[in-house]
Structures are given as structure tokens and as C-alpha cells.
Scaffold this motif. Structure first.
Motif, PDB file in Angstrom:
ATOM      1  N   SER A   1       0.833  -1.206   0.000  1.00 21.27           N
ATOM      2  CA  SER A   1       0.000   0.000   0.000  1.00 21.27           C
ATOM      3  C   SER A   1       0.866   1.254   0.000  1.00 21.27           C
ATOM      4  O   SER A   1       0.558   2.241  -0.681  1.00 21.27           O
ATOM      5  CB  SER A   1      -0.920  -0.010   1.226  1.00 21.27           C
ATOM      6  N   GLU A   2       1.971   1.221   0.757  1.00 23.94           N
ATOM      7  CA  GLU A   2       2.869   2.371   0.805  1.00 23.94           C
ATOM      8  C   GLU A   2       3.552   2.587  -0.551  1.00 23.94           C
ATOM      9  O   GLU A   2       3.707   3.725  -1.012  1.00 23.94           O
ATOM     10  CB  GLU A   2       3.909   2.149   1.902  1.00 23.94           C
ATOM     11  N   ILE A   3       3.974   1.501  -1.192  1.00 23.15           N
ATOM     12  CA  ILE A   3       4.570   1.607  -2.527  1.00 23.15           C
ATOM     13  C   ILE A   3       3.560   2.171  -3.513  1.00 23.15           C
ATOM     14  O   ILE A   3       3.873   3.044  -4.331  1.00 23.15           O
ATOM     15  CB  ILE A   3       5.073   0.225  -3.003  1.00 23.15           C
ATOM     16  N   GLU A   4       2.332   1.683  -3.429  1.00 22.33           N
ATOM     17  CA  GLU A   4       1.272   2.151  -4.331  1.00 22.33           C
ATOM     18  C   GLU A   4       1.009   3.636  -4.146  1.00 22.33           C
ATOM     19  O   GLU A   4       0.723   4.360  -5.109  1.00 22.33           O
ATOM     20  CB  GLU A   4       0.000   1.342  -4.052  1.00 22.33           C
ATOM     21  N   ARG A   5       1.147   4.117  -2.906  1.00 19.49           N
ATOM     22  CA  ARG A   5       0.868   5.524  -2.615  1.00 19.49           C
ATOM     23  C   ARG A   5       2.020   6.433  -3.017  1.00 19.49           C
ATOM     24  O   ARG A   5       1.798   7.534  -3.515  1.00 19.49           O
ATOM     25  CB  ARG A   5       0.589   5.674  -1.105  1.00 19.49           C
ATOM     26  N   GLN A   6       3.274   5.964  -2.826  1.00 18.12           N
ATOM     27  CA  GLN A   6       4.418   6.839  -3.041  1.00 18.12           C
ATOM     28  C   GLN A   6       5.156   6.593  -4.362  1.00 18.12           C
ATOM     29  O   GLN A   6       5.720   7.529  -4.921  1.00 18.12           O
ATOM     30  CB  GLN A   6       5.408   6.680  -1.880  1.00 18.12           C
ATOM     31  N   ASN A   7       5.190   5.349  -4.826  1.00 14.31           N
ATOM     32  CA  ASN A   7       5.948   5.042  -6.050  1.00 14.31           C
ATOM     33  C   ASN A   7       5.270   3.909  -6.805  1.00 14.31           C
ATOM     34  O   ASN A   7       5.767   2.769  -6.843  1.00 14.31           O
ATOM     35  CB  ASN A   7       7.385   4.660  -5.677  1.00 14.31           C
ATOM     36  N   PRO A   8       4.118   4.146  -7.435  1.00 16.58           N
ATOM     37  CA  PRO A   8       3.325   3.088  -8.069  1.00 16.58           C
ATOM     38  C   PRO A   8       4.099   2.304  -9.132  1.00 16.58           C
ATOM     39  O   PRO A   8       3.842   1.109  -9.312  1.00 16.58           O
ATOM     40  CB  PRO A   8       2.150   3.843  -8.691  1.00 16.58           C
ATOM     41  N   SER A   9       5.015   2.946  -9.831  1.00 15.38           N
ATOM     42  CA  SER A   9       5.748   2.245 -10.887  1.00 15.38           C
ATOM     43  C   SER A   9       6.596   1.106 -10.337  1.00 15.38           C
ATOM     44  O   SER A   9       6.933   0.153 -11.055  1.00 15.38           O
ATOM     45  CB  SER A   9       6.641   3.235 -11.650  1.00 15.38           C
ATOM     46  N   LEU A  10       6.939   1.171  -9.049  1.00 11.74           N
ATOM     47  CA  LEU A  10       7.756   0.132  -8.438  1.00 11.74           C
ATOM     48  C   LEU A  10       7.008  -1.193  -8.320  1.00 11.74           C
ATOM     49  O   LEU A  10       7.630  -2.259  -8.251  1.00 11.74           O
ATOM     50  CB  LEU A  10       8.222   0.597  -7.047  1.00 11.74           C
ATOM     51  N   LEU A  11       5.674  -1.137  -8.336  1.00  7.76           N
ATOM     52  CA  LEU A  11       4.876  -2.356  -8.216  1.00  7.76           C
ATOM     53  C   LEU A  11       5.142  -3.331  -9.362  1.00  7.76           C
ATOM     54  O   LEU A  11       5.021  -4.550  -9.190  1.00  7.76           O
ATOM     55  CB  LEU A  11       3.377  -2.016  -8.167  1.00  7.76           C
ATOM     56  N   GLU A  12       5.508  -2.805 -10.519  1.00 12.26           N
ATOM     57  CA  GLU A  12       5.781  -3.671 -11.671  1.00 12.26           C
ATOM     58  C   GLU A  12       7.032  -4.523 -11.458  1.00 12.26           C
ATOM     59  O   GLU A  12       7.242  -5.508 -12.161  1.00 12.26           O
ATOM     60  CB  GLU A  12       5.941  -2.822 -12.931  1.00 12.26           C
ATOM     61  N   GLN A  13       7.847  -4.141 -10.489  1.00 19.71           N
ATOM     62  CA  GLN A  13       9.086  -4.880 -10.220  1.00 19.71           C
ATOM     63  C   GLN A  13       8.949  -5.844  -9.046  1.00 19.71           C
ATOM     64  O   GLN A  13       9.914  -6.485  -8.652  1.00 19.71           O
ATOM     65  CB  GLN A  13      10.214  -3.890  -9.923  1.00 19.71           C
ATOM     66  N   VAL A  14       7.717  -5.940  -8.494  1.00 13.33           N
ATOM     67  CA  VAL A  14       7.500  -6.737  -7.283  1.00 13.33           C
ATOM     68  C   VAL A  14       6.791  -8.045  -7.616  1.00 13.33           C
ATOM     69  O   VAL A  14       5.839  -8.068  -8.403  1.00 13.33           O
ATOM     70  CB  VAL A  14       6.665  -5.946  -6.249  1.00 13.33           C
ATOM     71  N   SER A  15       7.256  -9.121  -6.991  1.00 15.35           N
ATOM     72  CA  SER A  15       6.584 -10.427  -7.071  1.00 15.35           C
ATOM     73  C   SER A  15       6.336 -10.930  -5.653  1.00 15.35           C
ATOM     74  O   SER A  15       7.199 -10.803  -4.787  1.00 15.35           O
ATOM     75  CB  SER A  15       7.451 -11.430  -7.838  1.00 15.35           C
ATOM     76  N   VAL A  16       5.153 -11.489  -5.417  1.00 12.69           N
ATOM     77  CA  VAL A  16       4.775 -11.988  -4.086  1.00 12.69           C
ATOM     78  C   VAL A  16       4.594 -13.501  -4.163  1.00 12.69           C
ATOM     79  O   VAL A  16       3.991 -14.011  -5.109  1.00 12.69           O
ATOM     80  CB  VAL A  16       3.469 -11.326  -3.597  1.00 12.69           C
ATOM     81  N   VAL A  17       5.099 -14.208  -3.156  1.00 10.14           N
ATOM     82  CA  VAL A  17       4.932 -15.662  -3.067  1.00 10.14           C
ATOM     83  C   VAL A  17       4.233 -15.990  -1.753  1.00 10.14           C
ATOM     84  O   VAL A  17       4.725 -15.632  -0.670  1.00 10.14           O
ATOM     85  CB  VAL A  17       6.287 -16.401  -3.127  1.00 10.14           C
ATOM     86  N   ASP A  18       3.075 -16.662  -1.814  1.00  5.93           N
ATOM     87  CA  ASP A  18       2.335 -17.013  -0.604  1.00  5.93           C
ATOM     88  C   ASP A  18       1.327 -18.100  -0.949  1.00  5.93           C
ATOM     89  O   ASP A  18       0.950 -18.267  -2.108  1.00  5.93           O
ATOM     90  CB  ASP A  18       1.609 -15.786  -0.039  1.00  5.93           C
TER      91      ASP A  18
END
Length: 575
Positions: free
Chosen positions: A427-444
Motif C-alpha cells: 500500500s505504501e509503494i502504491e501511494r508513493q511510487n506506483p511504478s515500483l509495483l511492476e518490479q514486485v513479485s509476491v509468493v504465498d
């Protein structure tokens, strides 16, 4: 009266002695109470043999037990229960009863004409033990996990189902639509009276005596027995009334205070109930023991079928579908209540009642072990289920491609495990630096996380982060930043230190950020290869200190307004 006091003294002494033994052997206390009752009862030493004493002790214990069960039923949670819990519990209850009726009638048990053994058994086998499940899940810290919440939701709806059965039970000998409707109407009247009084009359009374604990306790007991007597006048039962009394109190503001005051007294009378129940268990014949094992086996198999299948069809994944089924695989203490009510009404034989009691004991021990070892059981079962053709959520990736090697390749940041800290981070990334989300992968392996992240267009891989194959599939080898955000208390089959070692063996250059529950864990995690270790208590302490400073500077309202604005802007995956 003197004999009754002597009998209660024996009950408490033997319950305490065997309870200590059960505690040291890590066995359920209910099992110790049943054995204590058997030892001192008419089928054991015969030290307690008066039927009136046994009935009085049992009825008092039953009234308090149902009152406390009612207090712990949260109607608001039932109303807010999600689709998964509602359909999961519906499938488990309806499926369990249908399978139970068919199975027990097939083996020759009566269903009608004065004998309702098959019906009572199907109801008993459809209910699971709240006492055992909550205790073990609390010790495992799994009450707040998705499988834990599903399990608790199903337990609550099982209790509601049992209430409805107890409403109809007195009319089983003459089961006509008009009589059933009349019984349900009486229950509606009882519930309406209890809810109206608990909403408009009790709150001001309890408010006036809130600082007098003895009056709060006395008021709660008076309420329990009052609604019980109203139920008796409506041709229901005092036990039914005590359950409704508890449910009605659970909705009003002082429920928590009442529960705290009544808990000690509850434990006393619940102990008496199970000891008295143990007194009614005769020395088993081989046929009764065999029948008990059949009941136990049917309960486990039916629970796996009726719980796993609905959850799996709702795309909860193999793990989140299998864990609640394992958690629920026992007979409830409420089942023993139902059986005792049936015995009192002459609806089933004592042999059936004895077999259910023995099946309860067997499953109490077995299910405690199963819940404790549920994670290893899942790890062994899931590959077997996949070989049988069942597909897990990792069968298809976010973009529709098959899950395989290199599935997560190309993502610079990999988050292993997803809980509230990771939710806040995204949520913090989405609020401050949305473009960074494209570089993130989640495993769960949480299906809710998987579906929510997928719906929001984020890259997510369904898998167990303690499995090396999952780490390879996630593209760990090519990641630049690897974040372990789940505390050890919630990790299954691993801890942060072990995960850091696994990650470091697959990627020697990435920056690894891990989490520590305890300050003493920090050096070990660094030694395992972490580049940075977060300790949540430190950031929490800083926030609390800033709140104290805001109070001293008379700026707390401004600080709260800033926080409210920040919360309004957040769109987290996990609440």
C-alpha cells in the motif's frame, strides 16, 4: 443433601487429580473428567451411585455449559461471515447429516417408531469440538490465519444448527409440520423475549452495578435461570433456555465483563457435567468398542469429504481446504449434550450413547495430534492429491501460463510470505511510487492473498515459501531484493533464519531483508546471511513515543487527523 455434597466433593477431587495427569501427558482435560466420572461412578468403584445426585450434577453442569457456549456465539460475526464460511459450513452440515443418515441406517440403526439412533448419531457426528480446536489453534497461533478463521466460522454455525435441532427435538415422537412449526414458534418467542430484555432492560441495570463484580456475577446467573424457566413454561427445556440466555447476552455491551466473571463458575460446572457424563458410561463390551471405532472412522472420513470438497470447489486451494477439515475431525462436547438429551427423552439406546462417548474420547486424543501435526500432514497429502488429479491454485499463473521454472524471473523485488506488514508495504509503494509495483513479485499460499493480488494486477505466485522448489519457481536466483516479512510465529515448517539460509544458497548477491520476533534472533539471522533485519517492536515503540510527545505538546488531535487521512488513502490487501 449431605450425600449430594459428598458426591460433588468426590467429583472435584478426582477431576483435579486426573486433570493434573492429563496436563502433564498433554491430553485433553475433558478426557480426564470423563475417566474420573467412570472411576467413581456406578460402573467403576460405585462411590457415587445415587441416580438423583448424578442427574442433578449433570443438569447443573449442562445448563452452565450451554450458557457459556451461548455467550461465546458472536451473532455479528455470523452476519458478517463471508461466502466461503457460509457455503463451507452449509456443505459440511448438510453433507454430514445426509451421509450420516444414509450410513447409520445402512448399518441397521433405527430411524423412527420410537428409536432415533441414526438421527442423533448423524447430528452428533456433524458437530466438532470448540474446546479442543480453539485450545490447540491458540497454542499454535493459528486462530488468525485463513484456515483458522474458516474453522471458527464453521464452529459457530454448527452451534446455531445444534440450537435448531434442540428446538425440534422434543417433537420427534410426533413429528408433524404443525408441531415443528409450533416448536420453532416457541423458540422465536423465547429468543425475542430474551433479546428485547437484554437490549433494553439489562444494560442500565448492569451499568449501575458494573463496579460490583459480585452483583454482575449474580445478575448473569439470575438471567441464565430466568430464561431457563421461561423456556420450561414454553414447553422447551431449561438447557435450551440457558443457551438462548447466553446468546442474547453476547450481543449487549457488558458481554465481555459477564463472560470474565462467569468463567470460573463455568469451569466448575462444566467439570461436573463431564464427570457426571463419565458416570453414565458402562464398562464397554467388544461390540460397543467396535461400534465406537466405526463412529470415529465415519466422523473423520465424512469431515474430510464434507469440509474439503466445498472449500476446494470455492477455489480455496488444497492447503486452505484441507486444514479446516483436519481441524474439525472430532466429535463435539455439544454432541454429548445432544446424546444426553436424546437419552433423557428415550429416543436412543444406552449402547449407542456409550459408543458415542468412547468415540469422543478416541477422537479427542487423535484430533489433538492431527491438529498439532496438520502442517506436516498437509505437506505429505498435497502431492498425493495432485497425483490424483486435483489442481491447486499454482496450476495456472497470473498471466494464464502454466506454473514452472522461471515463473517469477525478471522481478527485481520478491516478497516471500504475505501478511499484514507486506500488505502495508504494498500500500505504501502504491501511494508513493506506483511504478515500483511492476518490479514486485509476491509468493504465498493464502488463496485470499492470491486472488486479491491477482485482481489488482500484481504479480503473485501461489506456493509454500519453505519449499526450495517454490523458491526456484519464484525466480529467487535473479532477484535483487528479497523480503521475508512474515514473523516466525506465523511461519509453518520454517523460520526466518532457515529461510534466509535457503535464499542465500540460491542467490549470493541479492540484498535479503528479514524479520525478527525477538531481539535475540537478530544475530542468528544476520549470521544466516541477511543484509538487514527489521524488528517490528522497535517501529511500534517509536510510534508510541511520538504519540506520547504529541500528548505533551497538546498535538494529539492533529496527529490523529494525519493518521486518519493516511488510513483513508490506503487500499490494503489484508485488513
Amino acid at each position: 443433601m449431605a450425600e449430594l455434597i459428598r458426591d460433588i466433593t468426590l467429583c472435584i477431587l478426582f477431576a483435579w487429580a486426573l486433570g493434573l495427569a492429563a496436563h502433564f501427558l498433554r491430553q485433553p482435560l475433558i478426557l480426564a473428567y470423563l475417566v474420573a466420572g467412570f472411576i467413581i461412578g456406578p460402573y467403576g468403584t460405585g462411590w457415587v451411585h445415587t441416580r438423583e445426585s448424578i442427574n442433578t450434577i449433570s443438569e447443573l453442569g449442562l445448563i452452565f455449559m450451554l450458557f457459556m457456549i451461548g455467550l461465546e456465539i458472536d451473532l455479528k460475526k455470523i452476519v458478517r461471515a463471508g461466502r466461503v464460511i457460509l457455503f463451507g459450513s452449509g456443505g459440511q452440515l448438510v453433507g454430514g447429516c445426509l451421509l450420516g443418515i444414509a450410513f447409520f441406517m445402512a448399518i441397521g440403526l433405527p430411524m423412527g417408531k420410537g428409536g432415533f439412533d441414526a438421527l442423533y448419531l448423524c447430528i452428533a457426528c456433524a458437530l466438532s469440538s470448540t474446546v479442543i480446536i480453539v485450545k490447540v489453534l491458540y497454542e499454535k497461533r493459528e486462530l488468525d490465519t485463513l484456515p483458522g478463521r474458516i474453522t471458527l466460522g464453521i464452529l459457530v454455525l454448527q452451534d446455531i444448527f445444534a440450537i435448531l435441532f434442540l428446538a425440534v427435538q422434543p417433537s420427534l415422537d410426533n413429528l408433524q409440520i404443525s408441531i415443528v412449526l409450533l416448536s420453532i414458534g416457541r423458540v422465536v418467542v423465547l429468543v425475542a423475549v430474551a433479546l428485547v430484555l437484554s437490549r433494553y432492560v439489562l444494560p442500565p441495570l448492569f451499568h449501575r452495578v458494573a463496579r460490583r463484580p459480585e452483583l454482575v456475577l449474580l445478575g448473569a446467573l439470575a438471567w441464565c435461570f430466568l430464561i431457563g424457566e421461561i423456556a420450561e413454561k414454553l414447553h422447551l427445556s431449561r438447557e435450551m433456555g440457558s443457551l438462548v440466555a447466553g446468546v442474547s447476552l453476547s450481543t449487549f455491551p457488558y458481554a465481555l465483563d459477564v463472560t470474565a466473571k462467569v468463567t470460573t463458575l463455568r469451569d466448575f460446572f462444566i467439570t461436573l457435567f463431564f464427570v457426571a457424563l463419565g458416570m453414565t458410561i458402562p464398562i464397554p463390551s467388544l461390540s460397543v468398542v467396535g461400534f465406537a471405532l466405526v463412529i470415529a472412522a465415519f466422523t473423520v472420513v465424512s469431515r474430510l469429504v464434507t469440509t474439503f470438497v466445498p472449500l476446494y470447489l470455492m477455489k480455496q486451494g488444497l492447503r486452505a481446504s484441507l486444514l479446516p477439515a483436519l481441524n474439525l475431525a472430532q466429535i463435539s462436547e455439544f454432541s454429548l449434550v445432544v446424546i444426553q438429551v436424546g437419552i433423557a427423552a428415550g429416543h436412543l439406546s444406552t449402547a449407542t450413547s456409550s459408543a458415542v462417548s468412547f468415540a469422543f474420547v478416541v477422537l479427542a486424543v487423535l484430533s489433538t495430534f492431527m491438529i498439532t501435526q496438520s502442517d506436516p500432514i498437509c505437506r505429505w497429502s498435497i502431492p498425493l492429491l495432485k497425483r490424483m488429479g486435483l489442481r491447486d491454485l499454482d496450476h495456472v499463473g497470473v498471466d494464464g501460463e502454466a506454473h514452472g521454472d522461471g515463473h517469477g524471473a525478471g522481478r527485481r523485488i520478491v516478497i516471500l510470505g504475505f501478511f499484514r506488514s507486506a500488505s502495508a508495504l504494498l500500500s505504501e509503494i502504491e501511494r508513493q511510487n506506483p511504478s515500483l509495483l511492476e518490479q514486485v513479485s509476491v509468493v504465498d499460499f493464502n488463496p485470499v492473498v492470491f486472488s486479491n493480488l491477482k485482481a489488482r494486477g500484481l504479480h503473485v505466485i501461489y506456493g509454500d515459501i519453505s519449499n526450495v522448489d517454490t523458491l526456484l519457481h519464484a525466480g529467487i536466483a535473479s532477484a535483487e531484493i528479497i523480503i521475508l516479512s512474515v514473523p516466525d510465529s506465523l511461519l509453518k515448517g520454517a523460520n526466518n533464519e532457515k529461510l534466509v539460509r535457503h535464499v542465500r544458497s540460491l542467490n549470493t548477491t541479492a540484498k535479503v531483508i528479514a524479520t525478527a520476533d525477538f531481539l535475540s534472533d537478530v544475530p542468528d539471522i544476520y549470521a544466516a546471511g541477511a543484509d538487514y533485519v527489521t524488528v517490528p517492536r522497535i517501529s511500534d515503540a517509536r510510534e508510541l513515543l511520538s504519540a506520547i510527545e504529541a500528548v505533551d505538546d497538546s498535538l494529539l488531535d492533529e496527529k490523529k487527523a494525519e493518521l486518519d487521512q493516511l488510513l483513508a488513502e490506503r487500499r490494503e490487501v489484508l485488513p
